[in-house]
Write a protein that holds these residues in place. Structure first.
Motif, short mmCIF file in Angstrom:
data_model
loop_
_atom_site.label_atom_id
_atom_site.label_comp_id
_atom_site.label_asym_id
_atom_site.label_seq_id
_atom_site.Cartn_x
_atom_site.Cartn_y
_atom_site.Cartn_z
N SER A 362 0.84 -1.19 0.00
CA SER A 362 0.00 0.00 0.00
C SER A 362 0.88 1.24 0.00
O SER A 362 1.59 1.51 0.97
N VAL A 363 0.84 1.99 -1.08
CA VAL A 363 1.64 3.22 -1.18
C VAL A 363 1.19 4.22 -0.12
O VAL A 363 2.01 4.89 0.51
N HIS A 364 -0.12 4.33 0.08
CA HIS A 364 -0.64 5.30 1.06
C HIS A 364 -0.14 4.98 2.46
O HIS A 364 0.22 5.88 3.23
N GLN A 365 -0.11 3.70 2.83
CA GLN A 365 0.36 3.34 4.17
C GLN A 365 1.86 3.59 4.32
O GLN A 365 2.30 4.06 5.37
N LEU A 366 2.63 3.33 3.29
CA LEU A 366 4.06 3.65 3.34
C LEU A 366 4.27 5.16 3.46
O LEU A 366 5.19 5.62 4.15
N GLU A 367 3.40 5.92 2.81
CA GLU A 367 3.51 7.37 2.83
C GLU A 367 3.31 7.92 4.24
O GLU A 367 3.78 9.01 4.58
N ALA A 368 2.62 7.16 5.09
CA ALA A 368 2.37 7.61 6.47
C ALA A 368 3.58 7.44 7.37
O ALA A 368 3.63 8.00 8.47
N LEU A 369 4.58 6.70 6.91
CA LEU A 369 5.76 6.43 7.73
C LEU A 369 6.74 7.60 7.70
O LEU A 369 6.83 8.32 6.70
N ASP A 370 7.49 7.76 8.78
CA ASP A 370 8.49 8.83 8.85
C ASP A 370 9.55 8.66 7.76
O ASP A 370 10.12 9.64 7.29
N ARG A 371 9.81 7.41 7.37
CA ARG A 371 10.87 7.15 6.39
C ARG A 371 10.33 7.10 4.96
O ARG A 371 11.00 6.56 4.07
#
Length: 444
Positions: A362-371
């Motif tokens: 999920s690109v959106h969920q990765l986008e929520a990460l600090d990294r």
């Protein structure tokens, strides 16, 4: 119970309880009877009291280990009925009962009075109508770029302290339950609510606009994994929020007592979007998947294993069918043909684990990460080496499947570097997300 709506609500609850069966953390339904005046629902007797009573008896908070035990049970049962297409809509400590007075006994989810079925594939219906009537041509193109999208519910229901921002905005699905679990986790760990006000309207304002505090005691003394776990559940953007199955893969949970991760309905929605994406977007997603950390890969490895790959380490449509049938109750069986139809491209080929990682992330969920920035930059560097090439706007529009009526130069002008005609970093990131109908609304 005198109104037609009240009667229908009870009948829907009975229908859901009949359809859902076989999970250890779901209250057992025996039967229902109806006479002229009443409906009688016969269910398992749970004598241990509410989770809320347990919280109060502990002075308002659990240890991390005890909170983990509760969370594992809640996440397991919620991921189960989400897979079946049911959203609870009123998850709170009062709606989880211990089977006996021993607090080590099992927790059972109860009270499906506000629950509902979420119909899958709403966009599929629009796609069919638009293709038959030659309407909404831009929507037809977007259908191939976006995930299988569940029906959105719009009733404002549930308990104020546990309600999610998208419920208040009247457009939500199963992700709303995960937010409620996040509120429960917050209370278990620190003994106070993440959003508080003296009035219901004040609570709603806090839920919509305020962020939960992780600075006050006891949060600084709790593990960083516990804080991160709760933050991922309380993300205001439902696209970035963890699913219940993903939460069971979180480092705070996964190393505790050999927790088993269940099949996550999200992977099938993401796989559908991937299979219908352009070759350029698939290449971008493959580059992004190569940047995943060990913890991020854990969830994908678990999901891939649940699909029981063949001896050569690949999956096909048959693997997905078997996995769905193995986990289906009466609530889900009618949905399986539509799921399989949406993944029909796998009928003619196989997918290995590397491609599965690209398809199911999920690109959106990765986008929520600090990294996230690091993920995106590293992925772009890989894409530059392996997949980036000179491309003109018309070619890009064609590969993305954009309709001739779309003002492509307005939409895509900043996707391509003017120096060499290759995809820019901004274009790469947009490609990862896909082109949204919101983009068209801004430029048309």
């Amino acid at each position: 119970m005198t109104t037609a709506i009240a009667i229908e609500d009870v009948r829907r609850e009975v229908k859901i309880l009949r359809a859902l069966s076989g999970h250890n953390n779901l209250v057992h339904f025996y039967d229902a009877h109806e006479d002229h005046d009443n409906v009688y629902i016969v269910m398992e007797l749970c004598e241990g009291g509410e989770l809320l009573d347990s919280i109060l008896s502990r002075g308002g908070k659990y240890t991390e280990d005890d909170a983990r035990v509760v969370m594992i049970q809640i996440l397991n049962v919620v991921s189960f009925f989400h897979l079946q297409g049911v959203v609870h809509r009123d998850l709170k400590p009062e709606n989880f009962l211990f089977t006996s007075k021993d607090e080590n006994s099992q927790l059972k989810a109860i009270d499906f009075g506000l629950s509902d079925f979420v119909k899958p594939g709403l966009y599929s219906i629009f796609f069919y109508l638009s293709s038959m009537l030659y309407l909404f041509d831009w929507f037809v193109n977007m259908f191939f770029l976006f995930p299988f999208v569940d029906e959105r519910l719009n009733d404002i229901v549930g308990s104020a302290y546990y309600v999610t921002p998208e419920v208040l905005h009247r457009s939500y699905s199963t992700e709303a339950d995960v937010w409620s679990i996040g509120v429960i986790a917050y209370i278990l760990l620190c003994g106070s609510r993440p959003f508080w006000a003296r009035t219901e309207s004040g609570i709603f304002r806090a839920v919509s606009k305020a962020d939960p505090s992780f600075d006050d005691a006891p949060w600084p003394s709790l593990s960083s994994e516990a804080r991160d776990f709760v933050k991922r559940l309380l993300n205001k953007d439902p696209r970035k929020r963890s699913t219940a199955a993903q939460a069971l893969s979180h480092p705070w949970i996964k190393n505790y007592n050999d927790v088993k991760v269940p099949v996550d309905i999200l992977i099938f929605k993401l796989m559908k979007a991937y299979l219908r994406s352009s070759s350029l977007r698939k290449a971008a997603l493959r580059a992004l998947s190569k940047t995943l950390t060990v913890d991020e890969l854990f969830y994908l490895k678990e999901q891939f294993a649940l699909l029981e790959p063949n001896k050569n380490g690949t999956i096909s449509l048959e693997n997905i069918k078997v996995a769905l049938m193995k986990n289906a109750t009466d609530a889900m069986e009618s949905r399986i043909p539509e799921f399989l139809a949406s993944l029909n491209a796998l009928q003619y080929r196989r997918m290995d684990f590397d491609e599965f990682c690209a398809a199911a992330l999920s690109v959106h969920q990765l986008e929520a990460l600090d990294r996230w920035e690091q993920h995106a930059r590293c992925a772009y560097e890989l894409f530059e080496k392996d997949g980036n090439r000179a491309i003109v706007i018309d070619e890009l529009a064609s590969e993305l499947g954009l309709s001739p009526s779309v003002p492509i130069h307005s939409v895509l002008h900043d996707w391509i570097r003017h120096t060499d005609g290759k995809l820019s970093f901004l274009g790469f990131v947009k490609l990862l997300h896909g082109v949204s109908s919101r983009t068209f609304a801004k430029v048309q």
